[in-house]
Design a protein around this motif. Sequence first.
Motif, PDB file in Angstrom:
ATOM      1  N   ARG A 458       0.823  -1.204   0.000  1.00 37.89           N
ATOM      2  CA  ARG A 458       0.000   0.000   0.000  1.00 37.89           C
ATOM      3  C   ARG A 458       0.863   1.261   0.000  1.00 37.89           C
ATOM      4  NH1 ARG A 458      -5.011  -1.671   4.120  1.00 37.89           N
ATOM      5  NH2 ARG A 458      -5.928  -3.204   2.693  1.00 37.89           N
ATOM      6  N   MET A 459       2.003   1.221   0.662  1.00 37.91           N
ATOM      7  CA  MET A 459       2.906   2.368   0.640  1.00 37.91           C
ATOM      8  C   MET A 459       3.518   2.536  -0.752  1.00 37.91           C
ATOM      9  SD  MET A 459       2.793   3.873   3.563  1.00 37.91           S
ATOM     10  CE  MET A 459       4.255   4.912   3.503  1.00 37.91           C
ATOM     11  N   GLU A 460       3.851   1.427  -1.382  1.00 33.62           N
ATOM     12  CA  GLU A 460       4.383   1.498  -2.748  1.00 33.62           C
ATOM     13  C   GLU A 460       3.333   2.031  -3.711  1.00 33.62           C
ATOM     14  OE1 GLU A 460       5.685  -2.467  -3.442  1.00 33.62           O
ATOM     15  OE2 GLU A 460       7.628  -2.192  -2.445  1.00 33.62           O
ATOM     16  N   ARG A 465       1.416   6.755  -6.978  1.00 35.79           N
ATOM     17  CA  ARG A 465       0.430   7.798  -7.265  1.00 35.79           C
ATOM     18  C   ARG A 465       0.987   9.192  -7.013  1.00 35.79           C
ATOM     19  NH1 ARG A 465      -4.624   4.970  -4.012  1.00 35.79           N
ATOM     20  NH2 ARG A 465      -5.226   3.469  -5.649  1.00 35.79           N
ATOM     21  N   GLY A 466       2.278   9.250  -6.680  1.00 34.90           N
ATOM     22  CA  GLY A 466       2.901  10.546  -6.447  1.00 34.90           C
ATOM     23  C   GLY A 466       2.704  11.081  -5.043  1.00 34.90           C
ATOM     24  N   GLN A 467       2.186  10.260  -4.148  1.00 34.55           N
ATOM     25  CA  GLN A 467       1.983  10.704  -2.768  1.00 34.55           C
ATOM     26  C   GLN A 467       3.278  10.528  -1.982  1.00 34.55           C
ATOM     27  OE1 GLN A 467      -1.226   8.328  -1.313  1.00 34.55           O
ATOM     28  NE2 GLN A 467      -2.775   9.271  -2.626  1.00 34.55           N
ATOM     29  N   THR A 468       3.587  11.489  -1.136  1.00 35.26           N
ATOM     30  CA  THR A 468       4.783  11.424  -0.306  1.00 35.26           C
ATOM     31  C   THR A 468       4.431  11.886   1.105  1.00 35.26           C
ATOM     32  OG1 THR A 468       5.419  13.670  -0.936  1.00 35.26           O
ATOM     33  CG2 THR A 468       6.360  11.851  -2.228  1.00 35.26           C
ATOM     34  N   TRP A 473       1.238   8.392   4.123  1.00 34.45           N
ATOM     35  CA  TRP A 473       1.108   7.623   5.354  1.00 34.45           C
ATOM     36  C   TRP A 473      -0.274   7.740   5.982  1.00 34.45           C
ATOM     37  CZ3 TRP A 473       2.753   3.654   7.825  1.00 34.45           C
ATOM     38  CH2 TRP A 473       2.493   3.501   9.179  1.00 34.45           C
ATOM     39  N   ASN A 474      -0.883   8.898   5.871  1.00 34.72           N
ATOM     40  CA  ASN A 474      -2.063   9.192   6.681  1.00 34.72           C
ATOM     41  C   ASN A 474      -3.193   8.183   6.467  1.00 34.72           C
ATOM     42  OD1 ASN A 474      -3.327  10.884   8.611  1.00 34.72           O
ATOM     43  ND2 ASN A 474      -4.526  11.853   6.996  1.00 34.72           N
TER      44      ASN A 474
END
Length: 580
Positions: A458-460, A465-468, A473-474
């Motif tokens: 899920r983190m990958e 998706r370009g989330q950092t 994490w949230n």
Amino acid sequence: MPSDDEFREVLAALSRHELFRPRDGLDYRRRCELTYDRLRVVGEHLPPGSALLRDLPRLFTALEWAAVADPPLFLALTLHVCLSLGAIVEFGGDGAERHVRELDAMSSFGALLVTEVGRGNSHLGIRTVAEHDPATGGFRLRTPDEAARKFMPNVGLANVPKIGVVYARLHAHGRDHGVFPFVTPIRTADGTPDGVHVTPLPEAPLLPLDYAVISFDDLLLPPAALLSDTARLDAAGTLDDPLGDPERRLRRSLDIRHNAWVASAAALAAVTRAGVVNALRHARTRTTVSPFTAERAVLDHRAHQRPLFAALADCYALTRVVDKVKAARIRSQGRESAGDDGSWLSEPALNRTYGLVKAYASDAAGRIVTECGLRCGAHGMFTPGRWVEYQGLAHMLGPAAGDGYLIVLEAARAMASGDHYAPPPPEDRAAGDPLDPASWPVLARTRERLLHQRLVERMELARGRGQTGFEAWNNRASSGVEFVEAHVARLVLEAVAEVPAQARTGPAARLADALHALHAVRELTAHAGFHLREGLLTGEQVDRLAGRDNELCDRVLADLGAVPHLLDVPEEFRHPALSP
């Protein structure tokens, strides 16, 4: 892990001291003063705090005793020895000997000032400043605004001398060198020094102590106030710190939490043992009547056995993992490895395990002692059984010395990124029959591995998706919590399978085996949905597990007399719920 018999007898004698008899009708101030009166008596009978820091088995034994005897005393003793003296001894060197002598003699008591009132998780963003003064070589300690006031150190009583260990940012030559501890008197026989402003907080009835908020207005500190550890600050204000950067310095400055984490877990396990033994004692002697049976003991009823024996099993499991943590901490003092599993190897993985077990212990102890009090009915609300006091301790130690929930979240992020963690490898064999004890650790390890894999995936996906950072994490934090809880559950299940010395033969051995089974079955059935979804168990197997309740209750009941021996609860702490 009992300490030597002679030391335990000293503690038993303290339990009989006049100051430790029950005191009803005290107002809040007098209750807080009684805690320090008791702390002085403890200091008169036990080795000095600096000696206990070098003798962790005795330190943990003393703190367990204090928690069961008087939870506020445990907190005051932990703040005094583990945190205040611990910081001064660890970081102060020869220049701090005066403060060590004063705290060892208990002519003053220690207080730790880290948390700031204006924001959560404030230890990562401490704003209190110690400005170096090159003219004197000393420092000016100041609080920049109300949000940076130190929150709830035990410095509220005006007539109790206190030495504070204040965590502040060292500023010199216009540079921020990170967070260091500074030692300074907070209260003396003459009052508070100029530049110290103390405001007592409202009463905290669940765990009474003289909590306060405190601010500093250019409090003058001598050069020796800086507990510099391996860093060196010259008279001109030039710092040489081998750690190299403020972030590493902060982590090092917070290392003193580790003894407090282990001590907190040990204390919580100790109060659950006392709480369970006394609830069982009440249940065996309390009689009841009903329309369908003659008068009989409450404990004859399955509806009473099941929750109380479940609390007993969870208490035993908590004790086993805490014993393992204590042994690991003691070995780490001698720089020995605690085992092959990465969670028990040397820091930082072992330090993380201390924190996670402390978080687990606060949650488990709260549930266990609450259940014990409830099973005693109205009797459970009175002071002799102490269940309400023990609930207060569990509540307080959740956020104390690092909030348990934040410790879990921080661990989840670190472990998801592979920081000193590798998940259990795939099993060579299927779990097999879930009634077979050999299958229990297999299922626990498999669940931990699969939840870790899901979190990493899920983190990958978030990164794809370009989330950092926060955004990535949230929305996945709950998955992180679930994974870490599975990790700790596996550590507990493995620890409870290791038979302690007092449970190798006879009734104690049979009881330990039954409690191991009861804890494992409850852990597996609590996550039956996961095991069914992943194909690890069938519906029929889950039903067979759930159907073992009556058999396991009978096995526990058959050897219930061995509980005090197995849990090692001293006679002086076996109290009736309420004397007629």
